[in-house]
Design an enzyme around this catalytic site. Sequence first.
Site, PDB file in Angstrom:
ATOM      1  N   HIS A 179       0.853  -1.184   0.000  1.00 28.19           N
ATOM      2  CA  HIS A 179       0.000   0.000   0.000  1.00 28.19           C
ATOM      3  C   HIS A 179       0.889   1.234   0.000  1.00 28.19           C
ATOM      4  O   HIS A 179       1.683   1.441   0.917  1.00 28.19           O
ATOM      5  CB  HIS A 179      -0.964  -0.036   1.195  1.00 28.19           C
ATOM      6  CG  HIS A 179      -1.956  -1.148   1.065  1.00 28.19           C
ATOM      7  ND1 HIS A 179      -2.359  -1.934   2.108  1.00 28.19           N
ATOM      8  CD2 HIS A 179      -2.628  -1.596  -0.048  1.00 28.19           C
ATOM      9  CE1 HIS A 179      -3.230  -2.841   1.658  1.00 28.19           C
ATOM     10  NE2 HIS A 179      -3.407  -2.640   0.362  1.00 28.19           N
ATOM     11  N   ALA A 180       0.730   2.026  -1.059  1.00 29.26           N
ATOM     12  CA  ALA A 180       1.681   3.087  -1.361  1.00 29.26           C
ATOM     13  C   ALA A 180       1.902   4.054  -0.198  1.00 29.26           C
ATOM     14  O   ALA A 180       3.021   4.481   0.066  1.00 29.26           O
ATOM     15  CB  ALA A 180       1.179   3.852  -2.585  1.00 29.26           C
ATOM     16  N   ARG A 237      -3.197   4.555  -2.198  1.00 29.53           N
ATOM     17  CA  ARG A 237      -3.047   3.203  -1.647  1.00 29.53           C
ATOM     18  C   ARG A 237      -2.693   2.135  -2.707  1.00 29.53           C
ATOM     19  O   ARG A 237      -1.865   1.277  -2.481  1.00 29.53           O
ATOM     20  CB  ARG A 237      -4.377   2.807  -0.985  1.00 29.53           C
ATOM     21  CG  ARG A 237      -4.535   1.351  -0.579  1.00 29.53           C
ATOM     22  CD  ARG A 237      -5.928   1.129   0.001  1.00 29.53           C
ATOM     23  NE  ARG A 237      -6.271  -0.271   0.177  1.00 29.53           N
ATOM     24  CZ  ARG A 237      -6.135  -0.950   1.332  1.00 29.53           C
ATOM     25  NH1 ARG A 237      -5.611  -0.365   2.386  1.00 29.53           N
ATOM     26  NH2 ARG A 237      -6.495  -2.203   1.417  1.00 29.53           N
ATOM     27  N   ASN A 254      -3.228  -6.014  -2.593  1.00 25.20           N
ATOM     28  CA  ASN A 254      -3.533  -6.940  -1.491  1.00 25.20           C
ATOM     29  C   ASN A 254      -4.977  -7.449  -1.517  1.00 25.20           C
ATOM     30  O   ASN A 254      -5.498  -7.946  -0.517  1.00 25.20           O
ATOM     31  CB  ASN A 254      -3.229  -6.287  -0.143  1.00 25.20           C
ATOM     32  CG  ASN A 254      -2.889  -7.345   0.915  1.00 25.20           C
ATOM     33  OD1 ASN A 254      -2.318  -8.391   0.594  1.00 25.20           O
ATOM     34  ND2 ASN A 254      -3.262  -7.082   2.163  1.00 25.20           N
ATOM     35  N   ARG A 255      -5.624  -7.328  -2.673  1.00 21.50           N
ATOM     36  CA  ARG A 255      -6.902  -8.000  -2.930  1.00 21.50           C
ATOM     37  C   ARG A 255      -6.851  -8.751  -4.254  1.00 21.50           C
ATOM     38  O   ARG A 255      -7.876  -9.188  -4.748  1.00 21.50           O
ATOM     39  CB  ARG A 255      -8.060  -6.976  -2.994  1.00 21.50           C
ATOM     40  CG  ARG A 255      -8.288  -6.164  -1.736  1.00 21.50           C
ATOM     41  CD  ARG A 255      -8.781  -7.006  -0.567  1.00 21.50           C
ATOM     42  NE  ARG A 255      -9.074  -6.164   0.590  1.00 21.50           N
ATOM     43  CZ  ARG A 255      -8.163  -5.726   1.461  1.00 21.50           C
ATOM     44  NH1 ARG A 255      -6.880  -6.055   1.303  1.00 21.50           N
ATOM     45  NH2 ARG A 255      -8.511  -4.975   2.477  1.00 21.50           N
ATOM     46  N   SER A 311       0.964  -0.515   7.509  1.00 21.60           N
ATOM     47  CA  SER A 311       0.564   0.321   8.637  1.00 21.60           C
ATOM     48  C   SER A 311      -0.877   0.736   8.346  1.00 21.60           C
ATOM     49  O   SER A 311      -1.299   0.689   7.190  1.00 21.60           O
ATOM     50  CB  SER A 311       1.463   1.541   8.783  1.00 21.60           C
ATOM     51  OG  SER A 311       1.274   2.463   7.718  1.00 21.60           O
ATOM     52  N   TYR A 312      -1.689   1.176   9.339  1.00 25.34           N
ATOM     53  CA  TYR A 312      -1.296   1.309  10.727  1.00 25.34           C
ATOM     54  C   TYR A 312      -2.286   0.537  11.588  1.00 25.34           C
ATOM     55  O   TYR A 312      -3.263  -0.002  11.064  1.00 25.34           O
ATOM     56  CB  TYR A 312      -1.327   2.807  11.148  1.00 25.34           C
ATOM     57  CG  TYR A 312      -2.659   3.481  10.883  1.00 25.34           C
ATOM     58  CD1 TYR A 312      -3.665   3.515  11.852  1.00 25.34           C
ATOM     59  CD2 TYR A 312      -2.929   4.078   9.637  1.00 25.34           C
ATOM     60  CE1 TYR A 312      -4.886   4.126  11.610  1.00 25.34           C
ATOM     61  CE2 TYR A 312      -4.164   4.682   9.390  1.00 25.34           C
ATOM     62  CZ  TYR A 312      -5.121   4.700  10.376  1.00 25.34           C
ATOM     63  OH  TYR A 312      -6.342   5.291  10.119  1.00 25.34           O
ATOM     64  N   GLU A 386       0.739  -4.834  11.104  1.00 24.67           N
ATOM     65  CA  GLU A 386       0.282  -3.449  10.940  1.00 24.67           C
ATOM     66  C   GLU A 386       1.088  -2.642  11.948  1.00 24.67           C
ATOM     67  O   GLU A 386       0.895  -2.778  13.160  1.00 24.67           O
ATOM     68  CB  GLU A 386      -1.214  -3.316  11.255  1.00 24.67           C
ATOM     69  CG  GLU A 386      -2.136  -4.046  10.295  1.00 24.67           C
ATOM     70  CD  GLU A 386      -2.344  -3.348   8.973  1.00 24.67           C
ATOM     71  OE1 GLU A 386      -1.836  -2.219   8.780  1.00 24.67           O
ATOM     72  OE2 GLU A 386      -3.025  -3.931   8.120  1.00 24.67           O
TER      73      GLU A 386
HETATM   74  O1  0X9 Z   1      -6.612  -4.151   4.311  1.00 20.75           O
HETATM   75  C1  0X9 Z   1      -5.464  -4.580   4.225  1.00 20.75           C
HETATM   76  O2  0X9 Z   1      -4.988  -4.999   3.168  1.00 20.75           O
HETATM   77  C2  0X9 Z   1      -4.568  -4.603   5.464  1.00 20.75           C
HETATM   78  N1  0X9 Z   1      -4.804  -3.404   6.241  1.00 20.75           N
HETATM   79  S1  0X9 Z   1      -4.337  -1.921   5.683  1.00 20.75           S
HETATM   80  O3  0X9 Z   1      -4.918  -0.930   6.537  1.00 20.75           O
HETATM   81  N2  0X9 Z   1      -2.766  -1.782   5.798  1.00 20.75           N
HETATM   82  O4  0X9 Z   1      -4.741  -1.804   4.325  1.00 20.75           O
HETATM   83  C3  0X9 Z   1      -4.924  -5.791   6.335  1.00 20.75           C
HETATM   84  C4  0X9 Z   1      -4.696  -7.110   5.696  1.00 20.75           C
HETATM   85  C5  0X9 Z   1      -4.824  -8.215   6.694  1.00 20.75           C
HETATM   86  N3  0X9 Z   1      -5.845  -9.163   6.367  1.00 20.75           N
HETATM   87  C6  0X9 Z   1      -7.100  -9.117   6.924  1.00 20.75           C
HETATM   88  N4  0X9 Z   1      -7.416  -8.250   7.812  1.00 20.75           N
HETATM   89  N5  0X9 Z   1      -7.967 -10.012   6.540  1.00 20.75           N
HETATM   90 ZN    ZN Z   2      -1.692  -1.871   4.051  1.00 19.23          ZN
END
Ligand code: 0X9
Ligand code: ZN
Length: 420
Positions: A179-180, A237, A254-255, A311-312, A386
């Site tokens: 995440h940038a 992000r 991250n999705r 973070s965070y 985080e």
């Molecule tokens: O949403 C995310 O990708 C991560 N949080 S952030 O605020 N840095 O974007 C959390 C990823 C961890 N995985 C889950 N909570 N399922």
């Molecule tokens: Zn993140």
Amino acid sequence: MKSLLLISLLLADALSFVVPRAGQEVDYSGFKALRLKLSEQSEDIEAQIEELAAHVLNPGRSELLDVVVAPENVDAVTALAAESTVITEDVGAAFKEETLATKDEVSVAAVPSETWFTAYHPYADHITFLRDLQSGFTSQSEIITTGTSVQGRTLTGIHIWGSGGKGSKPAVLFHGTVHAREWISTMTVEYMAWQLLTKYSTNSTVKAMVDKFDFYIIPIVNPDGFVYSQTTDRLWRKNRQTVSGNSCVGRDINRNWPYKWEVTGGASTNPCSETYKGQAAGDSPENKGLVAHVNSLRDSKGLTLYIDFHSYGQYILWPYGYNCNVVVDNDAQHRSLATRAASAIRAVSGTRYTIGPACSTLYATTGDSTDYTDAVGQSTYSYTYELRDTGNYGFTLPASQIQPTIRETWEGVVSMVRDA
Ligand code: 0X9
Ligand code: ZN
């Protein structure tokens, strides 16, 4: 439970509406960061808040929503929430505390000193940092690349090995800056590499770590987004991939990982959302490179430990993200390592981490990195850290907190590597 998931889904659909004019940087002067408590049964209200906000800082949180709001929208947003508190009075002013070092301060072709970790740095200097570090330890490290970004930047990292020789041990893999806007993660991941190499010959704990595993460390896995967060929108992000027929930019890397990507509820199908999952599993070039690397580590000596630094919030999380009711086989071992790591972190200066399985502890995510490294990468351990803080500064953690953060996080990592 159902309503919690519904709310998570709605919040995960948070839309990012700050669109800078070409070549112009978004000016956040006078913008406020607000923490909102929403009343139940308020899907419409959430949607209205998301439209009014410039950025949602924690897309997916189920109870409290952190948002950045332009001055003219503050009254409208607070009127929609059941409760609101101001986290940051002037977001633009807070950014100035971060301290971005200029190019002139970077030494040329010498092992970087610890002062590197007293400021944030431009992207090009991070690449120089890695090359300078590697050139001081040529017999036990090499620069690695794991693919190319949308805009053609090389995903660059460092491979570090010990007395067993290159590639002789199971892998430990660290990722940063997916995440940038999460700049503290870049500095933290670089510190891990710097410690492992510069302390190897003098510190028996470090020597034992490096002799036990091959380390693969990639501080910036989203280079385009990182550059954009430095030149144009500090709160960016996602990556910088476009979607034909839509003006919104970026997939959430991250999705986008190809494991349970198709499951609903933990990502957005809206290209304007902060958590846009992409059009198909693994359809971002960054993911393609990262997936190939994880698979190749799996197929050689195997992966023992993966940590994705974000973070965070101060959390240590482990799989699964895609379903709150599915428990990882070695849940107890994940908990044991995380418990000890959190104690080690807290022992440094009192920073408290919350630990637990990702979905039930924080929120649902589909296509996230740790689900992939666990289920497909067959890593024995997979964690999301985080880092600091819990929202006071959020992503724009002042430079004065870089060293306290990286030092305590180092102790958590030492503990995990020892236990793994
Ligand atoms: O949403 C995310 O990708 C991560 N949080 S952030 O605020 N840095 O974007 C959390 C990823 C961890 N995985 C889950 N909570 N399922
Ligand atoms: Zn993140």
